[in-house]
Scaffold this motif. Structure first.
Motif, PDB file in Angstrom:
ATOM      1  N   HIS A  14       0.810  -1.216   0.000  1.00 46.46           N
ATOM      2  CA  HIS A  14       0.000   0.000   0.000  1.00 46.46           C
ATOM      3  C   HIS A  14       0.843   1.266   0.000  1.00 46.46           C
ATOM      4  CE1 HIS A  14       0.100   1.356   4.368  1.00 46.46           C
ATOM      5  NE2 HIS A  14       0.746   0.216   4.417  1.00 46.46           N
ATOM      6  N   TRP A  15       2.174   1.108   0.074  1.00 45.48           N
ATOM      7  CA  TRP A  15       3.075   2.252  -0.026  1.00 45.48           C
ATOM      8  C   TRP A  15       3.535   2.480  -1.460  1.00 45.48           C
ATOM      9  CZ3 TRP A  15       4.808   5.281   4.177  1.00 45.48           C
ATOM     10  CH2 TRP A  15       4.372   4.838   5.435  1.00 45.48           C
ATOM     11  N   SER A  16       3.745   1.416  -2.194  1.00 47.45           N
ATOM     12  CA  SER A  16       4.279   1.528  -3.555  1.00 47.45           C
ATOM     13  C   SER A  16       3.848   0.320  -4.388  1.00 47.45           C
ATOM     14  CB  SER A  16       5.807   1.589  -3.518  1.00 47.45           C
ATOM     15  OG  SER A  16       6.342   1.475  -4.821  1.00 47.45           O
ATOM     16  N   PRO A  17       3.484   0.540  -5.662  1.00 44.16           N
ATOM     17  CA  PRO A  17       3.130  -0.582  -6.526  1.00 44.16           C
ATOM     18  C   PRO A  17       4.347  -1.197  -7.213  1.00 44.16           C
ATOM     19  CG  PRO A  17       2.766   1.446  -7.705  1.00 44.16           C
ATOM     20  CD  PRO A  17       3.262   1.840  -6.326  1.00 44.16           C
ATOM     21  N   PHE A  18       5.532  -0.636  -6.958  1.00 43.12           N
ATOM     22  CA  PHE A  18       6.730  -1.030  -7.693  1.00 43.12           C
ATOM     23  C   PHE A  18       7.584  -2.032  -6.906  1.00 43.12           C
ATOM     24  CE2 PHE A  18       5.775   3.452  -8.824  1.00 43.12           C
ATOM     25  CZ  PHE A  18       5.312   3.211 -10.118  1.00 43.12           C
ATOM     26  N   GLY A  19       8.663  -2.474  -7.546  1.00 43.75           N
ATOM     27  CA  GLY A  19       9.614  -3.379  -6.909  1.00 43.75           C
ATOM     28  C   GLY A  19       9.634  -4.730  -7.584  1.00 43.75           C
ATOM     29  N   THR A  20      10.836  -5.215  -7.892  1.00 45.20           N
ATOM     30  CA  THR A  20      10.987  -6.510  -8.552  1.00 45.20           C
ATOM     31  C   THR A  20      11.514  -7.586  -7.615  1.00 45.20           C
ATOM     32  OG1 THR A  20      13.266  -6.081  -9.230  1.00 45.20           O
ATOM     33  CG2 THR A  20      11.511  -5.316 -10.715  1.00 45.20           C
ATOM     34  N   GLY A  21      11.969  -7.193  -6.434  1.00 47.25           N
ATOM     35  CA  GLY A  21      12.540  -8.165  -5.516  1.00 47.25           C
ATOM     36  C   GLY A  21      13.961  -8.566  -5.869  1.00 47.25           C
ATOM     37  N   ASP A  22      14.583  -7.854  -6.818  1.00 44.88           N
ATOM     38  CA  ASP A  22      15.921  -8.215  -7.276  1.00 44.88           C
ATOM     39  C   ASP A  22      16.935  -7.185  -6.767  1.00 44.88           C
ATOM     40  OD1 ASP A  22      18.179  -9.096  -8.537  1.00 44.88           O
ATOM     41  OD2 ASP A  22      17.359  -8.985 -10.575  1.00 44.88           O
TER      42      ASP A  22
END
Length: 403
Positions: free
Chosen positions: A311-319
């Motif tokens: 709910h803070w950010s829709p982004f991020g790939t986990g890499d």
């Protein structure tokens, strides 16, 4: 006991023309026993059973994510974008309204995040977990169960994080209850000025609890400008006062991006003196912390994932390799040595070679947690974010296949 053959290790830097270096590598065989490197040789003895063929992959130290949230995300469930909010306080208010309903889906989504991050090469997670007046200790107990189910593939630490404010959470007795329930928990803290609205009272409460329970401290500090710089200096003061050298970290520390080089060096000197680490995501929507300047001045800086599609950010790939690649690009770390040393930001400071090209890793007795990659060097991996990866945790293959 297992042998790994056809694996490449970095052996040094070679200057092939003026100021142009390449990383040299050689083929090795590694014997692993009881989760550690037992032998590092050029050739496997004959008639060995249980041999793993690494098929020419390069071995690097596995990745460490020093700041990740597993308990409030959308990843692993239905897609959701973010509801607009004006700042941290408004985002916390939004959180209060959905936390209880999120709990039933947390195990599935937390597992999905663990799979994502660890398949990319991480074998250590420092997990930030809500302890607050809405959810109590329920998120904490849930995340502990999930992490225990994954202890065959990762080491972990849990931060009891008072997302709704240290003082409000402490008044409900929740921080004491959390720390008393588990001797391994780390104590979190959050924006003493803008969330707790009393810097000294907030820091005093945090450090007194940490001292009483003999715990490490992990602050989430978003405050900008001179306010944030003042808070950083006060955190250093309290670290000294309570003799918690080497037991305090500051995540985000955005104010370090809001000042001049001289001030950063002064604060970095104090951070290094008390061994206070800095964790950053290398944000691209604001001014970026001078991570390499901090490193150069003795501060242990780690690049982290933080939140991934929550709910803070829709982004991020986990890499984490993608994150450190961003750091190298932002700061124009383009040459072989700089790219190679940038790897330290996602491996808790560990690189195969030091700045002079002397071998540092692996050594006999080191933990055999390895990221195998088709990259020809750490520099190549950081720059190109090579996708082909196999992960070993303490001598056991836990992700990927050699192709």
């Amino acid at each position: 006991m297992v042998w790994i053959k056809n694996v490449y290790l970095e052996t040094g830097y070679k200057e092939v023309s003026p100021n142009k270096f390449i990383t040299t590598t050689e083929e090795f065989a590694l014997e692993v026993e009881n989760g550690e490197f037992k032998k590092i040789t050029k050739k496997i003895p004959e008639n060995q059973a249980g041999v793993i063929d690494a098929k020419g992959y390069l071995a690097l130290p596995s990745l460490q994510d020093n700041h990740i949230h597993l308990d409030k995300g959308h990843f692993g469930g239905e897609w959701q974008a973010v509801v607009p909010a004006s700042g941290v306080a408004e985002r916390i208010q939004e959180e209060k309204e959905f936390l209880r309903g999120f709990l039933s889906g947390t195990p599935k989504k937390a597992q999905a995040l663990i799979d994502l991050i660890c398949d990319n090469g991480a074998t250590f997670l420092r997990v930030q977990t809500n302890v607050d007046p809405v959810i109590g200790l329920d998120n904490l107990e849930c995340i502990k169960e999930i992490l225990e189910k994954n202890k065959h593939r990762l080491d972990y630490e849990i931060v009891a994080f008072p997302q709704h404010g240290t003082l409000a959470t402490k008044e409900h007795g929740l921080l004491r209850s959390a720390l008393a329930s588990d001797s391994n928990l780390i104590l979190g803290g959050l924006d003493p000025a803008t969330i707790d609205v009393d810097i000294e009272k907030s820091l005093h409460a945090t450090f007194k609890l940490a001292s009483h329970y003999n715990r490490e401290v992990d602050f989430h500090l978003h405050d900008r400008g001179t306010l944030g710089l003042f808070e950083i200096n006060r955190i250093i003061d309290y670290t000294q006062k309570y003799h918690l050298e080497g037991k305090v970290q500051i995540s985000h520390a955005l104010a370090l991006a809001d000042t001049d080089e001289s001030t950063v060096k002064q604060i970095a000197k104090r951070l290094a003196e008390f061994n206070i680490g800095i964790n950053t995501t290398i944000p691209i929507d604001t001014t970026v912390l001078p991570v390499f300047l901090l490193q150069k001045n003795g501060v242990n800086v780690r690049v982290v994932n933080d939140n991934i599609n929550d709910h803070w950010s829709p982004f991020g790939t986990g890499d984490l390799i993608e994150r450190v690649s961003r750091a190298a690009e932002v700061f124009s770390m383009k040459d072989e040595k700089s790219l190679s040393q940038a790897y330290s930001l996602v491996s808790n400071g560990l690189t195969p070679l030091d700045t002079d090209g002397m071998k540092r890793w692996p050594k006999v007795g080191d933990k055999a947690s390895i990221l195998f990659t088709k990259a020809v060097s750490a520099a190549h991996l950081v720059a190109r974010v090579c996708p082909e990866r196999v992960v070993m945790f303490k001598g056991e293959l836990v992700s990927g296949t050699f192709n």
